[in-house]
Scaffold this active site. Structure first.
Site, PDB file in Angstrom:
ATOM      1  N   ASP A   1       0.809  -1.227   0.000  1.00 59.00           N
ATOM      2  CA  ASP A   1       0.000   0.000   0.000  1.00 59.00           C
ATOM      3  C   ASP A   1       0.842   1.275   0.000  1.00 59.00           C
ATOM      4  O   ASP A   1       0.420   2.314   0.508  1.00 59.00           O
ATOM      5  CB  ASP A   1      -0.958   0.030   1.211  1.00 59.00           C
ATOM      6  CG  ASP A   1      -1.863  -1.176   1.222  1.00 59.00           C
ATOM      7  OD1 ASP A   1      -2.209  -1.663   0.129  1.00 59.00           O
ATOM      8  OD2 ASP A   1      -2.221  -1.639   2.313  1.00 59.00           O
TER       9      ASP A   1
ATOM     10  N   LYS B   1       1.785   2.177  -5.135  1.00 60.12           N
ATOM     11  CA  LYS B   1       2.310   1.632  -6.398  1.00 60.12           C
ATOM     12  C   LYS B   1       1.395   1.960  -7.572  1.00 60.12           C
ATOM     13  O   LYS B   1       1.847   2.359  -8.648  1.00 60.12           O
ATOM     14  CB  LYS B   1       2.476   0.101  -6.273  1.00 60.12           C
ATOM     15  CG  LYS B   1       3.467  -0.307  -5.208  1.00 60.12           C
ATOM     16  CD  LYS B   1       3.509  -1.806  -4.998  1.00 60.12           C
ATOM     17  CE  LYS B   1       2.289  -2.419  -4.355  1.00 60.12           C
ATOM     18  NZ  LYS B   1       2.074  -2.029  -2.953  1.00 60.12           N
TER      19      LYS B   1
ATOM     20  N   ALA C   1      -4.049  -7.720  -3.660  1.00 57.37           N
ATOM     21  CA  ALA C   1      -3.602  -6.361  -3.944  1.00 57.37           C
ATOM     22  C   ALA C   1      -4.798  -5.435  -4.157  1.00 57.37           C
ATOM     23  O   ALA C   1      -5.841  -5.849  -4.646  1.00 57.37           O
ATOM     24  CB  ALA C   1      -2.735  -6.357  -5.204  1.00 57.37           C
ATOM     25  N   GLY C   2      -4.616  -4.179  -3.768  1.00 53.61           N
ATOM     26  CA  GLY C   2      -5.604  -3.142  -4.087  1.00 53.61           C
ATOM     27  C   GLY C   2      -4.806  -1.916  -4.472  1.00 53.61           C
ATOM     28  O   GLY C   2      -4.158  -1.312  -3.622  1.00 53.61           O
ATOM     29  N   HIS C   3      -4.770  -1.590  -5.731  1.00 57.48           N
ATOM     30  CA  HIS C   3      -3.951  -0.477  -6.226  1.00 57.48           C
ATOM     31  C   HIS C   3      -4.858   0.674  -6.641  1.00 57.48           C
ATOM     32  O   HIS C   3      -5.711   0.526  -7.514  1.00 57.48           O
ATOM     33  CB  HIS C   3      -3.074  -0.942  -7.403  1.00 57.48           C
ATOM     34  CG  HIS C   3      -2.037  -1.946  -6.997  1.00 57.48           C
ATOM     35  ND1 HIS C   3      -1.108  -2.460  -7.851  1.00 57.48           N
ATOM     36  CD2 HIS C   3      -1.782  -2.514  -5.781  1.00 57.48           C
ATOM     37  CE1 HIS C   3      -0.326  -3.302  -7.187  1.00 57.48           C
ATOM     38  NE2 HIS C   3      -0.730  -3.368  -5.940  1.00 57.48           N
ATOM     39  N   THR C   4      -4.647   1.823  -5.980  1.00 56.97           N
ATOM     40  CA  THR C   4      -5.547   2.956  -6.182  1.00 56.97           C
ATOM     41  C   THR C   4      -4.947   3.965  -7.156  1.00 56.97           C
ATOM     42  O   THR C   4      -3.774   4.331  -7.039  1.00 56.97           O
ATOM     43  CB  THR C   4      -5.812   3.656  -4.832  1.00 56.97           C
ATOM     44  OG1 THR C   4      -6.110   2.657  -3.857  1.00 56.97           O
ATOM     45  CG2 THR C   4      -6.971   4.638  -4.939  1.00 56.97           C
TER      46      THR C   4
ATOM     47  N   GLN D   1       1.914  -6.063  -3.215  1.00 53.32           N
ATOM     48  CA  GLN D   1       2.356  -6.186  -1.817  1.00 53.32           C
ATOM     49  C   GLN D   1       3.647  -5.365  -1.636  1.00 53.32           C
ATOM     50  O   GLN D   1       3.807  -4.353  -2.292  1.00 53.32           O
ATOM     51  CB  GLN D   1       2.561  -7.666  -1.430  1.00 53.32           C
ATOM     52  CG  GLN D   1       1.281  -8.438  -1.295  1.00 53.32           C
ATOM     53  CD  GLN D   1       0.692  -8.901  -2.618  1.00 53.32           C
ATOM     54  OE1 GLN D   1       1.347  -9.567  -3.375  1.00 53.32           O
ATOM     55  NE2 GLN D   1      -0.545  -8.561  -2.889  1.00 53.32           N
TER      56      GLN D   1
HETATM   57  P1  GDP Z   1      -0.792   0.389  -3.567  1.00 51.48           P
HETATM   58  O1  GDP Z   1      -1.385  -0.884  -3.103  1.00 51.48           O
HETATM   59  O2  GDP Z   1       0.698   0.431  -3.330  1.00 51.48           O
HETATM   60  O3  GDP Z   1      -1.135   0.744  -4.972  1.00 51.48           O
HETATM   61  O4  GDP Z   1      -1.401   1.532  -2.610  1.00 51.48           O
HETATM   62  P2  GDP Z   1      -2.954   1.661  -2.162  1.00 51.48           P
HETATM   63  O5  GDP Z   1      -3.742   2.137  -3.305  1.00 51.48           O
HETATM   64  O6  GDP Z   1      -3.398   0.423  -1.479  1.00 51.48           O
HETATM   65  O7  GDP Z   1      -2.825   2.741  -1.011  1.00 51.48           O
HETATM   66  C1  GDP Z   1      -2.309   4.002  -1.233  1.00 51.48           C
HETATM   67  C2  GDP Z   1      -3.373   5.022  -0.835  1.00 51.48           C
HETATM   68  O8  GDP Z   1      -2.781   6.295  -0.712  1.00 51.48           O
HETATM   69  C3  GDP Z   1      -4.460   5.201  -1.893  1.00 51.48           C
HETATM   70  O9  GDP Z   1      -5.661   5.536  -1.253  1.00 51.48           O
HETATM   71  C4  GDP Z   1      -3.941   6.352  -2.737  1.00 51.48           C
HETATM   72  O10 GDP Z   1      -4.984   7.058  -3.397  1.00 51.48           O
HETATM   73  C5  GDP Z   1      -3.319   7.200  -1.683  1.00 51.48           C
HETATM   74  N1  GDP Z   1      -2.154   7.997  -2.110  1.00 51.48           N
HETATM   75  C6  GDP Z   1      -1.176   7.682  -2.992  1.00 51.48           C
HETATM   76  N2  GDP Z   1      -0.234   8.656  -3.005  1.00 51.48           N
HETATM   77  C7  GDP Z   1      -0.620   9.595  -2.111  1.00 51.48           C
HETATM   78  C8  GDP Z   1      -0.047  10.805  -1.648  1.00 51.48           C
HETATM   79  O11 GDP Z   1       1.033  11.237  -2.052  1.00 51.48           O
HETATM   80  N3  GDP Z   1      -0.747  11.499  -0.703  1.00 51.48           N
HETATM   81  C9  GDP Z   1      -1.938  11.055  -0.208  1.00 51.48           C
HETATM   82  N4  GDP Z   1      -2.551  11.791   0.707  1.00 51.48           N
HETATM   83  N5  GDP Z   1      -2.509   9.918  -0.617  1.00 51.48           N
HETATM   84  C10 GDP Z   1      -1.841   9.168  -1.547  1.00 51.48           C
HETATM   85  P1  IMO Z   2      -0.941  -4.133  -2.275  1.00 53.31           P
HETATM   86  O1  IMO Z   2      -0.466  -4.669  -3.611  1.00 53.31           O
HETATM   87  C1  IMO Z   2      -1.005  -4.594   2.063  1.00 53.31           C
HETATM   88  C2  IMO Z   2      -1.068  -8.675   3.639  1.00 53.31           C
HETATM   89  C3  IMO Z   2      -2.333  -9.112   4.362  1.00 53.31           C
HETATM   90  C4  IMO Z   2      -1.744 -10.128   5.331  1.00 53.31           C
HETATM   91  C5  IMO Z   2      -0.630 -10.784   4.528  1.00 53.31           C
HETATM   92  C6  IMO Z   2      -1.031 -12.085   3.863  1.00 53.31           C
HETATM   93  O2  IMO Z   2      -2.232  -3.419  -2.334  1.00 53.31           O
HETATM   94  O3  IMO Z   2       0.154  -3.362  -1.618  1.00 53.31           O
HETATM   95  P2  IMO Z   2      -2.581 -12.762   1.817  1.00 53.31           P
HETATM   96  O4  IMO Z   2      -3.981 -12.396   1.485  1.00 53.31           O
HETATM   97  O5  IMO Z   2      -1.589 -12.369   0.775  1.00 53.31           O
HETATM   98  O6  IMO Z   2      -2.435 -14.183   2.220  1.00 53.31           O
HETATM   99  O7  IMO Z   2      -2.245 -11.912   3.142  1.00 53.31           O
HETATM  100  O8  IMO Z   2      -0.276  -9.839   3.534  1.00 53.31           O
HETATM  101  N1  IMO Z   2      -1.291  -8.160   2.265  1.00 53.31           N
HETATM  102  C7  IMO Z   2      -1.221  -6.877   1.940  1.00 53.31           C
HETATM  103  N2  IMO Z   2      -1.041  -5.777   2.705  1.00 53.31           N
HETATM  104  N3  IMO Z   2      -1.112  -4.476   0.721  1.00 53.31           N
HETATM  105  C8  IMO Z   2      -1.260  -5.550  -0.073  1.00 53.31           C
HETATM  106  O9  IMO Z   2      -1.238  -5.478  -1.414  1.00 53.31           O
HETATM  107  C9  IMO Z   2      -1.368  -6.818   0.540  1.00 53.31           C
HETATM  108  N4  IMO Z   2      -1.541  -8.084   0.077  1.00 53.31           N
HETATM  109  C10 IMO Z   2      -1.485  -8.884   1.137  1.00 53.31           C
HETATM  110  O10 IMO Z   2      -2.933  -8.038   5.015  1.00 53.31           O
HETATM  111  O11 IMO Z   2      -1.137  -9.450   6.420  1.00 53.31           O
HETATM  112 MG    MG Z   3      -2.902  -1.558  -1.810  1.00 52.26          MG
END
Ligand code: GDP
Ligand code: IMO
Ligand code: MG
Length: 424
Positions: A14, A17, A40-43, A224
């Site tokens: 998170d 990415k 994964a959850g990519h925003t 991750q």
């Molecule tokens: P990922 O899994 O690495 O793609 O990251 P996530 O999407 O799970 O989590 C990142 C969160 O931070 C999302 O809600 C993004 O919209 C937000 N985000 C990304 N860059 C920034 C930043 O520079 N500032 C703020 N405030 N939010 C950000």
């Molecule tokens: P992105 O790509 C944050 C964490 C889970 C748990 C451990 C194992 O969005 O960064 P799993 O479901 O893979 O067996 O869970 O890994 N986890 C993540 N934490 N971001 C992720 O993906 C994750 N994918 C798995 O919370 O602790």
């Molecule tokens: Mg994420």
């Protein structure tokens, strides 16, 4: 031959990415996911809309760029179909913009059940899995029982499916009191398989190597983070794939010699979702402040993320394992409220001061050693260039560059595509 650049997370996931892949996509011809799955959850945010992707690479919104789901990825057809449905209003021609490796493994409904049963049985020791069936699917892959995307085109696919489900049902029967109704889960899964059948399945290793030969530029998108890597993360509180640069080679079928730049991405602080050690975690008001300011709630599960200050020993370790050539620092804007920003420079373990990551941090007492850096105490979200950034932010960036011995080329100051500053 061109090279494959890699973008991956250096912390516990998170890091942002999705956002940076989206920002970088115009420089590339192909964006390829190499591991993980719908955990994964990519925003991505642009033009006032927020998108969350789970299986589909984060280059999908940019025209003229091909997105590839590599052999190292595990796919849940149900979640995948839902992702496609969410994209429907944006009129993206998915068939021409997305290809899938025939060697990518499938997450079965019973894999999800096994994940849930296993976590339930672990009680207090649970991993905090996203319950997407990731662990059981990779177990079947290495156990040589898995089903792959290529199998869905075979006449005996259903037979293979039934055989694997039978095995899973046998295992599930050992979990006392674990109840489920498989038939409810199977219907949407089979519908998802039909959707997959209509997309383009390729021999992706061949496809990518041909692309490199013809001068195409490829960006590999990690999922991750390094501290969740199956080998180098905080085992057993990790995911079940190699999230590090080496995972690009096995997850896409490209040689180590084909790897170009490695962009490591980290938050200006640190978060973790799920169980497991987190040496710099803040269980106080500062932690609450970071969670609130950073909206630190999981993009996949909605769970509150645990928050803490930046951890340099862990970051140095991640930079080393991945061969990071440049860094992106995310969410600097979130720290704008603090007078002082803390940095963990070392750990104290058994009375000894160390600056590396020791074995099994899950089972030891680690005390962080802190340094305090003055905060910038102003809004960063409207900055349009790094030159305009406050001196205190530049000092923080310089300090981290020096400690991490790696250039920070991007500083992110908000979730939107446009809130991205190039430092050089
Ligand atoms: P990922 O899994 O690495 O793609 O990251 P996530 O999407 O799970 O989590 C990142 C969160 O931070 C999302 O809600 C993004 O919209 C937000 N985000 C990304 N860059 C920034 C930043 O520079 N500032 C703020 N405030 N939010 C950000
Ligand atoms: P992105 O790509 C944050 C964490 C889970 C748990 C451990 C194992 O969005 O960064 P799993 O479901 O893979 O067996 O869970 O890994 N986890 C993540 N934490 N971001 C992720 O993906 C994750 N994918 C798995 O919370 O602790
Ligand atoms: Mg994420």
């Amino acid at each position: 031959m061109t090279k494959v650049d890699v973008l991956l997370g250096l912390q516990w996931g998170d890091e942002g990415k999705g956002k940076i892949v989206d920002v970088l996509t115009p420089k590339y011809d192909i964006i390829a996911r190499f591991q993980g799955g719908p955990n994964a959850g990519h925003t991505l945010e642009f033009e006032g809309i927020k998108h969350v992707l789970h299986t589909i690479p984060s280059g999908i919104f940019r025209e003229g760029v091909l997105n590839l789901i590599g052999n190292g990825v595990v796919i849940d057809p149900v979640i995948f179909q839902k992702e496609l449905e969410k994209l429907a209003p944006f009129k993206i021609d998915i068939k021409s913009r997305l290809v899938i490796s025939k060697k990518a493994h499938l997450i079965l409904p019973t894999h999800r059940l096994l994940d849930a049963a296993s976590e339930q049985a672990k009680g207090n020791n649970k991993i905090g899995s996203t319950l997407k069936g990731i662990g059981p699917t990779y177990m079947d892959k290495t156990g040589r029982n898995g089903l792959r995307v290529g199998d869905i085109f075979l006449p005996n696919f259903k037979e293979k499916y039934d055989l694997l489900v039978e095995k899973h049902v046998g295992i599930l029967s050992h979990y006392d009191g674990f109840e489920y109704d498989l038939s409810v889960l199977e219907k949407p899964w089979m519908e998802g398989i039909e959707v997959l059948r209509n997309l383009k399945a390729v021999d992706s290793e061949q496809f990518l190597n041909d692309a490199l030969k013809s001068g195409k530029k490829i960006l590999a998108e990690g999922a991750q983070g390094t501290m969740l890597d199956i080998d180098f993360g905080t085992y057993p509180f990790v995911t079940s794939s190699n999230t590090v640069t080496a995972g690009t080679c096995t997850g896409l079928g490209v040689s180590p010699r084909a790897i170009g730049d490695v962009i490591g991405i980290f938050k200006a602080y640190c978060t973790r979702v799920g169980s497991g050690p987190f040496p710099t975690e803040l269980e106080d008001a500062d932690g609450e402040t970071i969670r609130a300011e950073g909206r630190e709630f999981g993009a996949t599960t909605g769970r509150p993320r645990r928050c803490g200050w930046i951890d340099l020993p862990a970051l140095k370790y991640a930079i080393m394992i991945n061969g990071v050539s440049e860094l992106s620092m995310m969410k600097a804007d979130v720290l704008s409220v603090f007078d002082q920003i803390k940095v963990c420079t070392h750990y104290i373990v058994d009375g000894e001061k160390i600056d590396f990551l020791p074995y099994d941090i899950a089972n030891m007492d680690i005390q962080p050693v802190w340094e305090s850096i003055p905060g910038w105490k102003c809004d960063l979200t409207k900055l349009s260039s790094y030159a305009e950034a406050p001196k205190a932010l530049k000092d923080y960036v310089d300090y981290l560059e020096q400690k991490l011995e790696t250039p920070i080329t991007v500083v992110s100051v908000g979730p939107d595509r446009t809130q991205t500053l190039q430092t050089r």
